[in-house]
Design a protein around this motif. Structure first.
Motif, PDB file in Angstrom:
ATOM      1  N   LYS A 102      -1.378 -17.115   0.981  1.00  0.00           N
ATOM      2  CA  LYS A 102      -1.764 -17.806   2.218  1.00  0.00           C
ATOM      3  C   LYS A 102      -2.456 -16.882   3.202  1.00  0.00           C
ATOM      4  O   LYS A 102      -3.156 -17.341   4.095  1.00  0.00           O
ATOM      5  CB  LYS A 102      -0.525 -18.408   2.886  1.00  0.00           C
ATOM      6  N   ARG A 103      -2.223 -15.564   3.032  1.00  0.00           N
ATOM      7  CA  ARG A 103      -2.776 -14.606   4.004  1.00  0.00           C
ATOM      8  C   ARG A 103      -3.872 -13.775   3.367  1.00  0.00           C
ATOM      9  O   ARG A 103      -3.918 -13.593   2.158  1.00  0.00           O
ATOM     10  CB  ARG A 103      -1.643 -13.702   4.525  1.00  0.00           C
ATOM     11  N   ARG A 104      -4.716 -13.217   4.196  1.00  0.00           N
ATOM     12  CA  ARG A 104      -5.847 -12.412   3.752  1.00  0.00           C
ATOM     13  C   ARG A 104      -5.341 -11.115   3.088  1.00  0.00           C
ATOM     14  O   ARG A 104      -4.518 -10.403   3.670  1.00  0.00           O
ATOM     15  CB  ARG A 104      -6.682 -12.079   4.994  1.00  0.00           C
ATOM     16  N   VAL A 105      -5.830 -10.832   1.890  1.00  0.00           N
ATOM     17  CA  VAL A 105      -5.448  -9.593   1.207  1.00  0.00           C
ATOM     18  C   VAL A 105      -6.104  -8.420   1.931  1.00  0.00           C
ATOM     19  O   VAL A 105      -7.310  -8.436   2.168  1.00  0.00           O
ATOM     20  CB  VAL A 105      -5.905  -9.600  -0.262  1.00  0.00           C
ATOM     21  N   ARG A 106      -5.301  -7.415   2.298  1.00  0.00           N
ATOM     22  CA  ARG A 106      -5.890  -6.277   3.020  1.00  0.00           C
ATOM     23  C   ARG A 106      -5.575  -4.952   2.353  1.00  0.00           C
ATOM     24  O   ARG A 106      -6.025  -3.909   2.809  1.00  0.00           O
ATOM     25  CB  ARG A 106      -5.440  -6.282   4.470  1.00  0.00           C
ATOM     26  N   SER A 107      -4.780  -4.970   1.270  1.00  0.00           N
ATOM     27  CA  SER A 107      -4.490  -3.702   0.611  1.00  0.00           C
ATOM     28  C   SER A 107      -4.307  -3.865  -0.888  1.00  0.00           C
ATOM     29  O   SER A 107      -3.920  -4.920  -1.380  1.00  0.00           O
ATOM     30  CB  SER A 107      -3.246  -3.058   1.225  1.00  0.00           C
ATOM     31  N   VAL A 108      -4.625  -2.755  -1.568  1.00  0.00           N
ATOM     32  CA  VAL A 108      -4.313  -2.596  -2.988  1.00  0.00           C
ATOM     33  C   VAL A 108      -3.208  -1.547  -3.039  1.00  0.00           C
ATOM     34  O   VAL A 108      -3.330  -0.494  -2.401  1.00  0.00           O
ATOM     35  CB  VAL A 108      -5.541  -2.100  -3.777  1.00  0.00           C
ATOM     36  N   ILE A 109      -2.123  -1.828  -3.761  1.00  0.00           N
ATOM     37  CA  ILE A 109      -1.015  -0.883  -3.836  1.00  0.00           C
ATOM     38  C   ILE A 109      -0.879  -0.401  -5.275  1.00  0.00           C
ATOM     39  O   ILE A 109      -0.793  -1.203  -6.211  1.00  0.00           O
ATOM     40  CB  ILE A 109       0.284  -1.527  -3.329  1.00  0.00           C
ATOM     41  N   VAL A 110      -0.876   0.943  -5.424  1.00  0.00           N
ATOM     42  CA  VAL A 110      -0.841   1.557  -6.748  1.00  0.00           C
ATOM     43  C   VAL A 110       0.576   2.040  -7.051  1.00  0.00           C
ATOM     44  O   VAL A 110       1.229   2.658  -6.198  1.00  0.00           O
ATOM     45  CB  VAL A 110      -1.836   2.738  -6.828  1.00  0.00           C
ATOM     46  N   HIS A 111       1.025   1.748  -8.271  1.00  0.00           N
ATOM     47  CA  HIS A 111       2.349   2.132  -8.746  1.00  0.00           C
ATOM     48  C   HIS A 111       2.217   2.909 -10.064  1.00  0.00           C
ATOM     49  O   HIS A 111       1.225   2.769 -10.773  1.00  0.00           O
ATOM     50  CB  HIS A 111       3.194   0.906  -9.090  1.00  0.00           C
ATOM     51  N   THR A 112       3.293   3.653 -10.399  1.00  0.00           N
ATOM     52  CA  THR A 112       3.452   4.166 -11.757  1.00  0.00           C
ATOM     53  C   THR A 112       4.660   3.483 -12.377  1.00  0.00           C
ATOM     54  O   THR A 112       5.625   3.152 -11.682  1.00  0.00           O
ATOM     55  CB  THR A 112       3.673   5.686 -11.762  1.00  0.00           C
TER      56      THR A 112
END
Ligand SMILES: [Zn+2]
Length: 264
Positions: free
Chosen positions: A37-47
């Protein structure tokens, strides 16, 4: 060989990927998700192990990475309330199991509604591979291009920041003023520096992504200056109005940092 955005399968030049539209056995659609519903503002990187231990990056890639497939299937079967959008294998293949325009996955608590989650598969000792990181850069290039997320990282001096940022938390009270590509550790005390370690951010920085001292608000002060120069409201948060103004000023896709594949 695609990733899916807004119901459309996108081919990404140079990237090997499998989505649920290509092969739902390899890339089954995630089962834990909510409507975006909300604007995507980040990409989050995981291992995948959440630690990088030795933190090595080996040259090349594995010929195939069965563990990537195992993890991709795991997230659709486990009773744990967990999911993520993309799995980047040690063979450099991306398994794309969500449409982040339509749904959000459950990878970073309160940031889920405003982010996209990427898991990097590791060796048992935390090792990643150069071609895997190359695939990550192409994937993040495409996500930032299509979702209009400015290409910027938390960075101080000559190194990425790998601890919780005071401007972020797990509860969602903070973090909405942060735009860019972040680490899981940035918004939680329950993960360590190895989620995802320095290597992914070094690869993105080498590709031209900007580094800002987020704790000092350097991103916001820089963007306020840019917004003033563009003649728009200067809140320091580069979202739709800023992207539109950047595009009018001639910057492809409304992004400050250009990357190969950006349309004019
Ligand atoms: Zn994580």
């Amino acid at each position: 060989m695609s990733i899916v955005l807004g119901g459309i399968a996108h081919e990404v030049e140079g990237l090997r990927s499998v989505s649920y539209l290509d092969d739902p056995k390899i890339a089954p659609r995630i089962t834990d998700s909510d409507a975006r519903k909300r604007r995507v503002r980040s990409v989050i990187v995981h291992t995948t192990s959440g630690t990088c231990r030795a933190g090595k990056v080996k040259p090349g890639r594995l010929a195939t990475d069965d563990r990537a497939g195992v993890l991709a299937r795991y997230q659709t079967r486990t009773a744990r309330r967990v999911s993520w959008d993309y799995t980047v294998g040690r063979d450099g293949v991306v398994i794309a199991q969500n449409d982040p325009v339509e749904r959000y996955s459950w990878h970073a608590t309160a940031w889920n509604p405003i982010s996209v989650g990427i898991e990097l598969v590791q060796d048992a000792d935390g090792t990643l591979y150069e071609e895997q990181l190359g695939a990550l850069v192409l994937l993040v290039d495409e996500l930032t291009r299509r979702l209009r997320i400015q290409r910027q990282l938390a960075w101080v001096g000559d190194a990425p920041v790998l601890s919780q940022l005071a401007r972020a938390d797990e509860k969602g009270a903070k973090g909405v003023d942060m735009v860019g590509v972040f680490a899981h550790v940035h918004n939680t005390l329950s993960r360590g520096a190895g989620d995802p370690g320095p290597a992914p951010f070094r690869a993105l920085r080498a590709a031209g992504y900007e580094g800002f001292d987020f704790a000092a608000g350097a991103d916001r002060s820089t963007w306020r200056e840019r917004q003033r120069a563009l003649g728009i409201a200067a809140d320091g948060i580069a979202l739709d109005d800023t992207c539109a103004a950047l595009e009018r000023s001639g910057r492809a896709c409304g992004l400050w940092v250009p990357r190969p594949g950006d349309a004019p």
